[in-house]
Write a protein that holds these residues in place. Structure first.
Motif, PDB file in Angstrom:
ATOM      1  N   GLY A  32       0.819  -1.205   0.000  1.00  0.00           N
ATOM      2  CA  GLY A  32       0.000   0.000   0.000  1.00  0.00           C
ATOM      3  C   GLY A  32       0.853   1.254   0.000  1.00  0.00           C
ATOM      4  N   LEU A  33       1.900   1.249   0.807  1.00  0.00           N
ATOM      5  CA  LEU A  33       2.814   2.390   0.860  1.00  0.00           C
ATOM      6  C   LEU A  33       3.525   2.586  -0.473  1.00  0.00           C
ATOM      7  CD1 LEU A  33       4.410   1.690   4.353  1.00  0.00           C
ATOM      8  CD2 LEU A  33       2.741   3.466   3.831  1.00  0.00           C
ATOM      9  N   ALA A  34       3.976   1.483  -1.057  1.00  0.00           N
ATOM     10  CA  ALA A  34       4.702   1.569  -2.330  1.00  0.00           C
ATOM     11  C   ALA A  34       3.835   2.173  -3.424  1.00  0.00           C
ATOM     12  CB  ALA A  34       5.178   0.174  -2.741  1.00  0.00           C
ATOM     13  N   MET A  35       2.559   1.818  -3.432  1.00  0.00           N
ATOM     14  CA  MET A  35       1.670   2.325  -4.477  1.00  0.00           C
ATOM     15  C   MET A  35       1.441   3.824  -4.340  1.00  0.00           C
ATOM     16  SD  MET A  35      -1.094  -0.804  -4.933  1.00  0.00           S
ATOM     17  CE  MET A  35      -1.719  -0.763  -3.261  1.00  0.00           C
ATOM     18  N   LEU A  36       1.513   4.343  -3.115  1.00  0.00           N
ATOM     19  CA  LEU A  36       1.238   5.751  -2.860  1.00  0.00           C
ATOM     20  C   LEU A  36       2.477   6.647  -2.936  1.00  0.00           C
ATOM     21  CD1 LEU A  36      -1.059   5.248   0.254  1.00  0.00           C
ATOM     22  CD2 LEU A  36      -1.842   6.099  -1.963  1.00  0.00           C
ATOM     23  N   LEU A  37       3.644   6.082  -2.656  1.00  0.00           N
ATOM     24  CA  LEU A  37       4.840   6.896  -2.459  1.00  0.00           C
ATOM     25  C   LEU A  37       5.169   7.842  -3.618  1.00  0.00           C
ATOM     26  CD1 LEU A  37       7.258   7.695  -0.739  1.00  0.00           C
ATOM     27  CD2 LEU A  37       8.476   5.704  -1.650  1.00  0.00           C
ATOM     28  N   PRO A  38       5.143   7.409  -4.879  1.00  0.00           N
ATOM     29  CA  PRO A  38       5.501   8.360  -5.942  1.00  0.00           C
ATOM     30  C   PRO A  38       4.618   9.602  -5.962  1.00  0.00           C
ATOM     31  CG  PRO A  38       5.607   6.117  -6.771  1.00  0.00           C
ATOM     32  CD  PRO A  38       4.974   6.035  -5.414  1.00  0.00           C
ATOM     33  N   PRO A  63      20.450   7.783  -3.528  1.00  0.00           N
ATOM     34  CA  PRO A  63      20.823   6.427  -3.957  1.00  0.00           C
ATOM     35  C   PRO A  63      19.880   5.834  -4.998  1.00  0.00           C
ATOM     36  CG  PRO A  63      20.979   6.637  -1.575  1.00  0.00           C
ATOM     37  CD  PRO A  63      20.266   7.860  -2.066  1.00  0.00           C
ATOM     38  N   ILE A  64      18.607   6.226  -4.990  1.00  0.00           N
ATOM     39  CA  ILE A  64      17.657   5.614  -5.922  1.00  0.00           C
ATOM     40  C   ILE A  64      17.241   6.550  -7.052  1.00  0.00           C
ATOM     41  CG2 ILE A  64      16.793   3.880  -4.316  1.00  0.00           C
ATOM     42  CD1 ILE A  64      14.492   5.632  -3.604  1.00  0.00           C
ATOM     43  N   THR A  85      10.018  14.428 -11.861  1.00  0.00           N
ATOM     44  CA  THR A  85      11.179  13.559 -12.084  1.00  0.00           C
ATOM     45  C   THR A  85      11.380  12.626 -10.900  1.00  0.00           C
ATOM     46  OG1 THR A  85      12.273  15.228 -13.450  1.00  0.00           O
ATOM     47  CG2 THR A  85      13.677  13.539 -12.463  1.00  0.00           C
ATOM     48  N   VAL A  86      11.229  13.155  -9.697  1.00  0.00           N
ATOM     49  CA  VAL A  86      11.380  12.347  -8.493  1.00  0.00           C
ATOM     50  C   VAL A  86      10.299  11.277  -8.422  1.00  0.00           C
ATOM     51  CG1 VAL A  86      11.221  12.405  -5.973  1.00  0.00           C
ATOM     52  CG2 VAL A  86      12.576  14.122  -7.183  1.00  0.00           C
ATOM     53  N   ALA A  87       9.056  11.653  -8.675  1.00  0.00           N
ATOM     54  CA  ALA A  87       7.957  10.680  -8.636  1.00  0.00           C
ATOM     55  C   ALA A  87       8.210   9.532  -9.604  1.00  0.00           C
ATOM     56  CB  ALA A  87       6.639  11.377  -8.964  1.00  0.00           C
ATOM     57  N   LYS A  88       8.609   9.876 -10.815  1.00  0.00           N
ATOM     58  CA  LYS A  88       8.874   8.839 -11.823  1.00  0.00           C
ATOM     59  C   LYS A  88      10.115   8.027 -11.475  1.00  0.00           C
ATOM     60  CE  LYS A  88       6.602  11.106 -15.738  1.00  0.00           C
ATOM     61  NZ  LYS A  88       6.783  11.694 -17.100  1.00  0.00           N
ATOM     62  N   GLY A  89      11.116   8.692 -10.904  1.00  0.00           N
ATOM     63  CA  GLY A  89      12.344   7.990 -10.555  1.00  0.00           C
ATOM     64  C   GLY A  89      12.149   6.996  -9.433  1.00  0.00           C
ATOM     65  N   VAL A  90      11.400   7.379  -8.421  1.00  0.00           N
ATOM     66  CA  VAL A  90      11.127   6.461  -7.309  1.00  0.00           C
ATOM     67  C   VAL A  90      10.244   5.308  -7.776  1.00  0.00           C
ATOM     68  CG1 VAL A  90       9.950   6.236  -5.080  1.00  0.00           C
ATOM     69  CG2 VAL A  90      11.527   8.141  -5.494  1.00  0.00           C
ATOM     70  N   TRP A 146      12.410   2.860  -9.485  1.00  0.00           N
ATOM     71  CA  TRP A 146      13.156   2.033  -8.525  1.00  0.00           C
ATOM     72  C   TRP A 146      12.248   0.978  -7.911  1.00  0.00           C
ATOM     73  CZ3 TRP A 146      12.393   1.698  -3.113  1.00  0.00           C
ATOM     74  CH2 TRP A 146      13.297   0.825  -2.466  1.00  0.00           C
ATOM     75  N   LEU A 147      11.043   1.354  -7.516  1.00  0.00           N
ATOM     76  CA  LEU A 147      10.108   0.382  -6.958  1.00  0.00           C
ATOM     77  C   LEU A 147       9.846  -0.755  -7.933  1.00  0.00           C
ATOM     78  CD1 LEU A 147       7.583   2.878  -5.325  1.00  0.00           C
ATOM     79  CD2 LEU A 147       8.982   1.227  -4.077  1.00  0.00           C
ATOM     80  N   PHE A 148       9.645  -0.427  -9.189  1.00  0.00           N
ATOM     81  CA  PHE A 148       9.425  -1.458 -10.200  1.00  0.00           C
ATOM     82  C   PHE A 148      10.656  -2.347 -10.332  1.00  0.00           C
ATOM     83  CE2 PHE A 148       5.603  -0.396 -13.034  1.00  0.00           C
ATOM     84  CZ  PHE A 148       4.907   0.201 -11.983  1.00  0.00           C
TER      85      PHE A 148
END
Length: 404
Positions: A294-300, A320-321, A334-339, A342-344
């Motif tokens: 759930g957190l991973a889906m929301l973080l970006p 680092p990511i 850029t940060v949203a897409k970059g994180v 990394w999650l993917f």
């Protein structure tokens, strides 16, 4: 590179307000803990666990041997599930009170530890229920002594004052934070975590990353919380792929467990905001949803919202990511897409739509975010103004990937 100088088989003590026995082989310290409990007159315990991990990991053999050696008797509540609910807490508390338990030992991840902490409060407040506790009908002044044997590298609950339990009938998943919830002793033994499944490994570590991203950016944050965040993201970035490739790699488990421990200490100091406040309604509605997912889906989407408010901090923490950030608010997308990328890359590819959530569910989720007891406190310390429109946008943007 400092981690290469660490002997992971040397058990160290890491102190916050909790004494944590940390390192490969730390489970053997349960004997010393039981010796101390006996000396304090705490010779009757309730043990709170899930259905099987307490045995599968080998922790139970050490615990029961130490109980026998030091004359400690116990009752055992083993019905805790992921996203524990108030019924679990009430049942276990009654068992503890009927037995005359004097302390509580939890064995498991965040679910078992949080449920156990809640039981420890009710043990000192007879006549109160878990529903009373999690709707803030009373303020607990004390809890029975808490001992935690942590079996995952994500929770942080083994070293802080937080607990989360769901009120299923209302789709509420509130959080509590009281000084009486600091464990007296905790054990973090990476060898007990080597049997975590691939998904468990992935999502508990993502939970730790979320802890520090939030703790480093609340309006209450401190240099300490930010400094811990720098280490956590670097360690998870380096060692999560190793653990996913080789689950038995104890060096990887050691540093992921360390990252999770200090992440728990970080949010004990800096607190949390959007990502946890918005995840709780997701798993409140769907108790089968893994918290870290759930957190991973929301973080970006959360990062897209908050980056302009804390660009310098997040550029360092996320380096680092998402390398190459300049600390300019203009980098938010850029940060949203970059994180998300990394999650993917570590296998966390699901978004809300993949878990059955639809655009028409967003309004209900927004209402739960603002109506669930305690979540208003998290929203109040977010680095941007947490309006319903802002929360709605985060949920809506989390339905599908940014990187299509």
């Amino acid at each position: 590179m400092w981690e290469k100088d660490i002997n992971i088989h040397e058990v160290r003590e890491i102190r916050s307000r909790t004494t944590v026995f940390f390192g490969v082989g730390a489970i053997a310290k349960i004997d010393d803990i039981c010796k101390d409990l006996k000396a304090r007159g705490l010779d009757k315990l309730i043990v709170v666990t899930g259905h099987g991990a307490y045995k599968k990991t080998g922790a139970w053999d050490y615990v029961t041997k130490a109980f026998a050696a030091h004359g400690i008797t116990y009752v055992h509540y083993d019905k805790v599930t992921p996203n524990p609910n108030t019924h679990h807490v009430n049942e276990a508390a009654k068992m503890a009170q009927d037995f005359g338990a004097k302390a509580m030992l939890a064995i498991g991840g965040g679910s078992a530890i949080d449920a156990g902490k809640s039981v420890a409060i009710l043990m000192k407040h007879p006549g109160k229920t878990a529903e009373d506790l999690y709707t803030f009908q009373f303020t607990p002044a004390e809890a029975a002594p808490i001992i935690a044997i942590n079996l995952t590298h994500g929770t942080g609950s083994e070293a802080n004052r937080f607990a989360v339990v769901s009120i299923e009938e209302k789709n509420f998943k509130p959080a509590i934070a009281y000084d009486c919830l600091y464990p007296l002793y905790s054990i973090d033994d990476p060898a007990l975590m080597a049997g975590l499944s691939e998904n468990q490994t992935r999502y508990v570590s993502i939970d730790a990353v979320n802890h520090v991203v939030e703790a480093a950016t609340t309006t209450l944050t401190s240099p300490y919380a930010i400094d811990l965040a720098l280490s956590v993201v670097q360690l998870v970035k380096e060692y999560l792929p190793v653990a996913l490739k080789d689950p038995k790699d104890l060096t990887a488990r050691y540093f992921l467990a360390y990252a999770a421990l200090i992440a728990g200490i970080a949010f004990d100091n800096g607190m949390l905001h959007y990502t946890h406040a918005l995840e709780h309604p997701l798993s409140g509605v769907n108790p089968n949803l893994t918290h870290g997912l759930g957190l991973a889906m929301l973080l970006p989407a959360v990062l897209k919202n908050i980056y302009p408010a804390r660009p310098a901090t997040l550029a360092d923490v996320l380096a680092p990511i998402v390398p190459g950030l300049k600390g300019c608010g203009c980098e938010a997308e850029t940060v949203a897409k970059g994180v998300e990328k990394w999650l993917f890359s570590v296998g966390s590819t699901h978004k809300l739509a993949d878990e059955g959530f639809k655009a028409e569910d967003v309004d209900k989720l927004v209402e739960l975010t603002f109506n669930t007891p305690s979540l208003d406190g998290l929203l109040a310390i977010a680095p941007t103004k947490a309006t319903k429109e802002a929360v709605r946008a985060i949920y809506a943007e989390s339905l599908t990937p940014y990187n299509k």
